[in-house]
Enzyme design. Structure first.
Site, short mmCIF file in Angstrom:
data_model
loop_
_atom_site.label_atom_id
_atom_site.label_comp_id
_atom_site.label_asym_id
_atom_site.label_seq_id
_atom_site.Cartn_x
_atom_site.Cartn_y
_atom_site.Cartn_z
N SER A 91 35.67 -6.16 24.07
CA SER A 91 36.93 -5.73 23.81
C SER A 91 37.37 -4.74 24.71
O SER A 91 36.64 -3.95 25.27
CB SER A 91 37.01 -4.90 22.48
OG SER A 91 38.00 -4.23 22.22
N LYS A 92 38.57 -4.93 25.08
CA LYS A 92 39.34 -3.85 26.24
C LYS A 92 39.24 -2.58 25.58
O LYS A 92 39.14 -1.55 26.54
CB LYS A 92 40.66 -4.38 26.31
CG LYS A 92 40.79 -5.72 27.06
CD LYS A 92 42.50 -5.68 27.54
CE LYS A 92 42.63 -6.85 28.03
NZ LYS A 92 44.00 -7.22 28.50
N ARG A 93 39.07 -2.40 24.29
CA ARG A 93 39.29 -1.04 23.64
C ARG A 93 37.89 -0.53 23.72
O ARG A 93 37.88 0.64 23.46
CB ARG A 93 39.84 -1.33 22.28
CG ARG A 93 41.12 -1.62 22.28
CD ARG A 93 42.01 -2.07 20.97
NE ARG A 93 43.11 -2.67 21.30
CZ ARG A 93 43.17 -3.89 21.58
NH1 ARG A 93 42.17 -4.70 21.41
NH2 ARG A 93 44.32 -4.50 21.73
#
Ligand code: GLU
Length: 510
Positions: free
Chosen positions: A281-283
């Protein structure tokens, strides 16, 4: 073998290249041109780095150009500063940009929000040749369609109603100032395309989607339209991007056809997954490129890590440090696996150790490391630094680095608490004078002076045992004394080991 692979690799690319350009109507450049086209909606993460890297390697392997294009047409999702951060991250990773927002070139501007007049010009062409149309449907109507579809357990899609408005109706609505966007007419007759990674791909996009919006009411183009126009105008020859875009490619090819342009070649890169198969996830903060940098990972170690799994290279599975030049030579898009790539986190530190060894081998980078270690020590021990108690002599740091190269994974490992004796000079205030011990210290000094090389731990242990017998002192007391002399510490790593690490000169000094 390496050479043969190299020839094979390039021969494949070359024939592809010739075939490609002999078909081409609209490309006037004969140079391979690829682009990395991020949206500035966050910071660079591992998936983005891999996409950028494969584009870069492909460009360099083919003596082509690597272009950075910022796709910021969705103004609502822009994260301030992310473009500059992205440029910094690419530079840190060793990917040199040939053209981009920060490197002027003949195809600029390279930021989509600065190209709106270009998109206006090209949207007119599609409106005129009836490949696109004004859509006046309100948000309310579109929501209704969506809700109905969900109720009927169908995938929501626009019903293309405005496609069938007459020219007179459109003019009338426009004259009345009714709000509109522009949609592209999808057709079902899209030919298949040859994906450089996945092979032949057939996907009837019109069956699955309604006509997509290509220009929003605010005059900004959507990704699909701006992407196609720019790839064409920037003479992009090969589009290498994440597999999540593969489903959009037929839509893009239909747009190329509507313009009567030759599409570029497409190659989609499989998903990067965590080792347990879950999506990256980019997060996840820890997968931002900058967080690796801050954690003391060397750029080339990160590059080796992201290329460790998933194929793409004419090489065996041996774990070793590859330089960027070697990766360029071994890169082969045909060898990218078409199934998802699982990262192996445990390999990262291993690659970092190899990268560190590589840095130590080279005199220039070793000097940089010495400076870095010096700065780290000053930052970590400000008080000792003020009192002049830090041993940051270049030769000393060099000896430590050479000794440590097989033993540590990051520079910060040198600053683990039990290594503080490496950097902080002992203060002798807690030493009490004892004639026997003083005598031993002198003998040790004479012995060390006579040694040509640094003594190894095992050998030192034997010598120290002999000393304790000869001078009739308990071994444990001798160790305590020497530890204090050499490190100022009452507890810490084994004395012989500590002596081996510090080396002859430093021992004599202390
Ligand atoms: N702006 C898209 C992205 O952020 C680019 C996709 C493409 O390379 O076409 O992934």
């Amino acid at each position: 073998m390496l050479f043969l692979n190299y020839v094979k690799n390039h021969a494949i690319i070359f024939t592809k290249h010739v075939r490609y350009f002999s078909n081409s109507k609209s490309f006037h450049s004969k140079i391979v041109r690829v682009r990395f086209a991020p949206s500035p909606t966050g910071f660079l993460h591992l998936g983005g780095l891999r996409t950028a890297l494969f584009n870069y390697l492909f460009a360099r392997a083919n003596k082509g150009k690597f272009i950075l294009r910022i796709e910021d047409t969705d103004q609502t999702r822009i994260v301030p500063e992310s473009v500059q951060q992205l440029i910094n991250d690419l530079k840190w990773a060793g990917l040199e940009i040939d053209e981009g927002p920060n490197v002027p070139g003949a195809y600029g501007p390279y930021t989509q929000s600065q190209r709106t007049d270009i998109y206006q010009k090209y949207i007119k062409i599609l409106l005129e040749n009836k490949s696109a149309y004004h859509c006046f449907c309100t948000d309310r109507r579109l929501n209704l369609i969506r809700r109905e579809a969900l109720k009927a357990r169908e995938i929501p899609k626009y019903d293309n109603r405005c496609r069938y408005l007459t020219d007179a109706q459109v003019t009338d609505k426009l004259n009345k100032g009714e709000k509109s966007c522009i949609r592209f007419k999808l057709r079902s007759d899209c030919e298949t395309f040859e994906d450089l990674v996945y092979g032949n791909i057939a996907y009837d996009v019109a069956l699955n989607e309604g006509d997509p919006v290509i220009m929003k009411g605010d005059g900004y183009p959507t990704y699909h339209f701006a992407n196609v126009v720019d790839d064409h105008l920037m003479d992009i020859t090969h589009v290498l991007r994440g597999v999540e875009w593969q489903i959009s490619t037929t839509k893009h090819i239909l747009m190329y056809r509507a313009f009567n342009w030759e599409p570029p070649k497409f190659g989609h890169l499989p998903l990067l997954l965590n080792s347990d198969g879950t999506k990256l996830s980019k997060r996840q903060g820890d997968i931002h490129i900058s967080s690796f940098r801050e954690a003391g990972i060397f750029p080339q170690a990160l590059i080796n890590f992201v290329t460790h799994s998933g194929g793409g290279f004419d090489r065996d599975s041996e774990l070793r440090h590859y330089s960027m030049a070697e990766l360029i030579e071994l890169f082969n898009i045909k060898r990218v696996n078409s199934h998802s790539t699982r990262l192996m986190p445990e390999k990262l530190l291993e690659y970092n150790r190899l990268a560190l060894m590589n840095e130590i081998k080279n005199e220039n980078s070793l000097n940089n490391l010495i400076t870095e270690v010096k700065n780290m020590a000053i930052k970590l021990y400000p008080k000792e630094n003020e009192k002049g108690l830090l041993q940051l002599n270049e030769n000393h740091i060099r000896t430590i680095l050479v000794w440590a190269q097989n033993r540590i994974h990051k520079l910060s490992d040198l600053f683990a608490p039990n290594f503080s004796f490496l950097w902080i000079l002992p203060t002798i205030s807690n030493l009490t004078y004892d004639e026997k011990l003083y005598d031993i210290a002198l003998s040790l000094q004479i012995m060390l002076k006579n040694e040509k090389e640094n003594l190894k731990k095992d050998h030192l242990n034997i010598i120290l045992r002999d000393f304790s017998v000869e001078k009739q002192i308990r071994f444990i007391d001798l160790m305590k004394f020497l530890r204090l002399v050499f490190s100022g510490l009452e507890k810490g790593p084994g004395v012989a080991e500590m002596m081996e690490i510090l080396g002859k000169n430093e021992l004599l000094l202390r």
